[in-house]
Design a protein around this motif. Sequence first.
Motif, PDB file in Angstrom:
ATOM      1  N   THR A  16     -87.133-134.005 -26.846  1.00 51.51           N
ATOM      2  CA  THR A  16     -85.673-134.133 -26.951  1.00 51.51           C
ATOM      3  C   THR A  16     -85.303-135.516 -27.473  1.00 51.51           C
ATOM      4  O   THR A  16     -86.134-136.425 -27.508  1.00 51.51           O
ATOM      5  CB  THR A  16     -84.992-133.983 -25.568  1.00 51.51           C
ATOM      6  N   GLY A  17     -84.029-135.672 -27.798  1.00 52.24           N
ATOM      7  CA  GLY A  17     -83.472-136.993 -28.001  1.00 52.24           C
ATOM      8  C   GLY A  17     -83.067-137.525 -26.636  1.00 52.24           C
ATOM      9  O   GLY A  17     -83.287-136.866 -25.608  1.00 52.24           O
ATOM     10  N   VAL A  18     -82.496-138.715 -26.626  1.00 50.72           N
ATOM     11  CA  VAL A  18     -82.013-139.310 -25.376  1.00 50.72           C
ATOM     12  C   VAL A  18     -80.577-139.762 -25.598  1.00 50.72           C
ATOM     13  O   VAL A  18     -80.261-140.339 -26.644  1.00 50.72           O
ATOM     14  CB  VAL A  18     -82.875-140.525 -24.958  1.00 50.72           C
ATOM     15  N   SER A  19     -79.734-139.482 -24.610  1.00 51.26           N
ATOM     16  CA  SER A  19     -78.335-139.887 -24.749  1.00 51.26           C
ATOM     17  C   SER A  19     -77.833-140.522 -23.464  1.00 51.26           C
ATOM     18  O   SER A  19     -78.425-140.337 -22.394  1.00 51.26           O
ATOM     19  CB  SER A  19     -77.465-138.681 -25.102  1.00 51.26           C
ATOM     20  N   ILE A  20     -76.748-141.247 -23.589  1.00 54.78           N
ATOM     21  CA  ILE A  20     -76.053-141.764 -22.408  1.00 54.78           C
ATOM     22  C   ILE A  20     -74.702-141.076 -22.357  1.00 54.78           C
ATOM     23  O   ILE A  20     -73.929-141.112 -23.333  1.00 54.78           O
ATOM     24  CB  ILE A  20     -75.903-143.294 -22.459  1.00 54.78           C
ATOM     25  N   VAL A  21     -74.473-140.406 -21.236  1.00 50.02           N
ATOM     26  CA  VAL A  21     -73.192-139.731 -21.026  1.00 50.02           C
ATOM     27  C   VAL A  21     -72.289-140.707 -20.276  1.00 50.02           C
ATOM     28  O   VAL A  21     -72.674-141.236 -19.224  1.00 50.02           O
ATOM     29  CB  VAL A  21     -73.392-138.420 -20.235  1.00 50.02           C
ATOM     30  N   THR A  22     -71.119-140.948 -20.855  1.00 48.27           N
ATOM     31  CA  THR A  22     -70.204-141.941 -20.291  1.00 48.27           C
ATOM     32  C   THR A  22     -68.864-141.309 -19.937  1.00 48.27           C
ATOM     33  O   THR A  22     -68.416-140.356 -20.575  1.00 48.27           O
ATOM     34  CB  THR A  22     -69.954-143.071 -21.303  1.00 48.27           C
ATOM     35  N   THR A  23     -68.237-141.905 -18.929  1.00 46.12           N
ATOM     36  CA  THR A  23     -66.888-141.483 -18.556  1.00 46.12           C
ATOM     37  C   THR A  23     -66.211-142.651 -17.848  1.00 46.12           C
ATOM     38  O   THR A  23     -66.732-143.771 -17.883  1.00 46.12           O
ATOM     39  CB  THR A  23     -66.940-140.208 -17.688  1.00 46.12           C
ATOM     40  N   VAL A  24     -65.061-142.395 -17.233  1.00 49.63           N
ATOM     41  CA  VAL A  24     -64.368-143.487 -16.530  1.00 49.63           C
ATOM     42  C   VAL A  24     -64.103-143.117 -15.076  1.00 49.63           C
ATOM     43  O   VAL A  24     -63.896-141.953 -14.743  1.00 49.63           O
ATOM     44  CB  VAL A  24     -63.013-143.854 -17.192  1.00 49.63           C
ATOM     45  N   ARG A  25     -64.107-144.151 -14.235  1.00 51.70           N
ATOM     46  CA  ARG A  25     -63.765-143.964 -12.827  1.00 51.70           C
ATOM     47  C   ARG A  25     -62.249-143.980 -12.673  1.00 51.70           C
ATOM     48  O   ARG A  25     -61.535-144.392 -13.589  1.00 51.70           O
ATOM     49  CB  ARG A  25     -64.354-145.116 -11.992  1.00 51.70           C
ATOM     50  N   TYR A 149     -87.908-138.430 -26.695  1.00 54.47           N
ATOM     51  CA  TYR A 149     -88.472-138.361 -25.342  1.00 54.47           C
ATOM     52  C   TYR A 149     -89.422-137.164 -25.265  1.00 54.47           C
ATOM     53  O   TYR A 149     -89.045-136.038 -25.582  1.00 54.47           O
ATOM     54  CB  TYR A 149     -87.331-138.206 -24.335  1.00 54.47           C
ATOM     55  N   TYR A 150     -90.667-137.449 -24.862  1.00 50.79           N
ATOM     56  CA  TYR A 150     -91.683-136.394 -24.818  1.00 50.79           C
ATOM     57  C   TYR A 150     -92.656-136.661 -23.682  1.00 50.79           C
ATOM     58  O   TYR A 150     -93.226-137.768 -23.611  1.00 50.79           O
ATOM     59  CB  TYR A 150     -92.422-136.351 -26.161  1.00 50.79           C
ATOM     60  N   ARG A 151     -92.839-135.713 -22.811  1.00 44.04           N
ATOM     61  CA  ARG A 151     -93.768-135.802 -21.679  1.00 44.04           C
ATOM     62  C   ARG A 151     -93.579-137.104 -20.884  1.00 44.04           C
ATOM     63  O   ARG A 151     -94.542-137.809 -20.587  1.00 44.04           O
ATOM     64  CB  ARG A 151     -95.215-135.653 -22.162  1.00 44.04           C
ATOM     65  N   GLY A 152     -92.311-137.433 -20.621  1.00 37.53           N
ATOM     66  CA  GLY A 152     -92.001-138.580 -19.774  1.00 37.53           C
ATOM     67  C   GLY A 152     -92.119-139.929 -20.452  1.00 37.53           C
ATOM     68  O   GLY A 152     -91.990-140.974 -19.807  1.00 37.53           O
ATOM     69  N   GLY A 153     -92.334-139.931 -21.777  1.00 40.76           N
ATOM     70  CA  GLY A 153     -92.465-141.207 -22.488  1.00 40.76           C
ATOM     71  C   GLY A 153     -91.558-141.250 -23.714  1.00 40.76           C
ATOM     72  O   GLY A 153     -91.136-140.214 -24.232  1.00 40.76           O
ATOM     73  N   TYR A 154     -91.277-142.477 -24.166  1.00 43.57           N
ATOM     74  CA  TYR A 154     -90.419-142.659 -25.338  1.00 43.57           C
ATOM     75  C   TYR A 154     -91.256-142.724 -26.606  1.00 43.57           C
ATOM     76  O   TYR A 154     -92.384-143.225 -26.604  1.00 43.57           O
ATOM     77  CB  TYR A 154     -89.615-143.951 -25.197  1.00 43.57           C
ATOM     78  N   GLY A 155     -90.690-142.225 -27.690  1.00 46.25           N
ATOM     79  CA  GLY A 155     -91.396-142.251 -28.966  1.00 46.25           C
ATOM     80  C   GLY A 155     -90.417-142.337 -30.116  1.00 46.25           C
ATOM     81  O   GLY A 155     -89.217-142.521 -29.924  1.00 46.25           O
ATOM     82  N   ARG A 156     -90.976-142.206 -31.330  1.00 49.28           N
ATOM     83  CA  ARG A 156     -90.182-142.323 -32.555  1.00 49.28           C
ATOM     84  C   ARG A 156     -90.286-141.056 -33.366  1.00 49.28           C
ATOM     85  O   ARG A 156     -91.289-140.354 -33.296  1.00 49.28           O
ATOM     86  CB  ARG A 156     -90.713-143.461 -33.420  1.00 49.28           C
ATOM     87  N   PHE A 157     -89.281-140.829 -34.175  1.00 45.97           N
ATOM     88  CA  PHE A 157     -89.286-139.707 -35.102  1.00 45.97           C
ATOM     89  C   PHE A 157     -89.776-140.211 -36.460  1.00 45.97           C
ATOM     90  O   PHE A 157     -89.183-141.125 -37.033  1.00 45.97           O
ATOM     91  CB  PHE A 157     -87.880-139.122 -35.229  1.00 45.97           C
ATOM     92  N   GLU A 158     -90.865-139.627 -36.936  1.00 49.34           N
ATOM     93  CA  GLU A 158     -91.383-139.991 -38.261  1.00 49.34           C
ATOM     94  C   GLU A 158     -91.242-138.786 -39.179  1.00 49.34           C
ATOM     95  O   GLU A 158     -91.953-137.810 -39.025  1.00 49.34           O
ATOM     96  CB  GLU A 158     -92.873-140.380 -38.168  1.00 49.34           C
ATOM     97  N   PRO A 159     -90.318-138.844 -40.147  1.00 46.16           N
ATOM     98  CA  PRO A 159     -90.124-137.687 -41.035  1.00 46.16           C
ATOM     99  C   PRO A 159     -91.333-137.468 -41.923  1.00 46.16           C
ATOM    100  O   PRO A 159     -92.066-138.381 -42.208  1.00 46.16           O
ATOM    101  CB  PRO A 159     -88.890-138.030 -41.847  1.00 46.16           C
TER     102      PRO A 159
END
Length: 159
Positions: A16-25, A149-159
């Motif tokens: 998957t990719g990784v994202s940050i979901v944001t909102t306000v209190r 993100y793959y198998r609990g680790g971060y990586g890069r996309f190489e086209p």
Amino acid sequence: MIDTSEFRRVLGHFTTGVSIVTTVRADGRPCGLTVNAFSSVSLQPTLVLVCVEKVSDSHGCIHASGIYAVNVLEEGKGESLSRRFATWAVEDKFEGVAYRDAKTGAPVLEAALAWVDCRVVEGVSVGDHTVFIGEVLDADAREGRPLVYYRGGYGRFEP
Ligand SMILES: Cc1cc2nc3c(=O)[nH]c(=O)nc-3n(C[C@H](O)[C@H](O)[C@H](O)COP(=O)(O)O)c2cc1C
């Protein structure tokens, strides 16, 4: 039923990719967490979903505000942002993080490779998570390479 750790191990093979979901209190301060359970849902209307664990702080924030933004992370500094927004140890996750308010009022991170700004149209309680379905009211993307993100680790996309 299968064991939870086996479930995580097997599902970790789905890249998957990784994202940050944001909102306000309620007091206007920003709130957010790292999420990879993000998906496009519908084109007409334009809908996405994020799955948020019920015990997380951000769950209550999204539930109360009815808005969220999904910030897709870039390789490089995206990794430290991902770690920062995935921990409870940081008092203010947004300290030193540049952002601006999107149309809904949800914070859009300057570091985002792509982002969508949403109004929650439905929150579906499923097991220990809530699926927040959001109508996309605004969105943008720029050139760059995604954090992977793959198998609990971060990586890069190489086209
Ligand atoms: C790569 C990655 C992906 C994650 N994906 C999700 C997710 O999809 N949904 C979720 O609820 N938590 C996810 N988490 C865990 C949350 O980020 C973590 O529980 C966070 O501390 C919650 O913060 P909060 O309690 O301040 O809201 C993920 C963590 C990482 C590192």
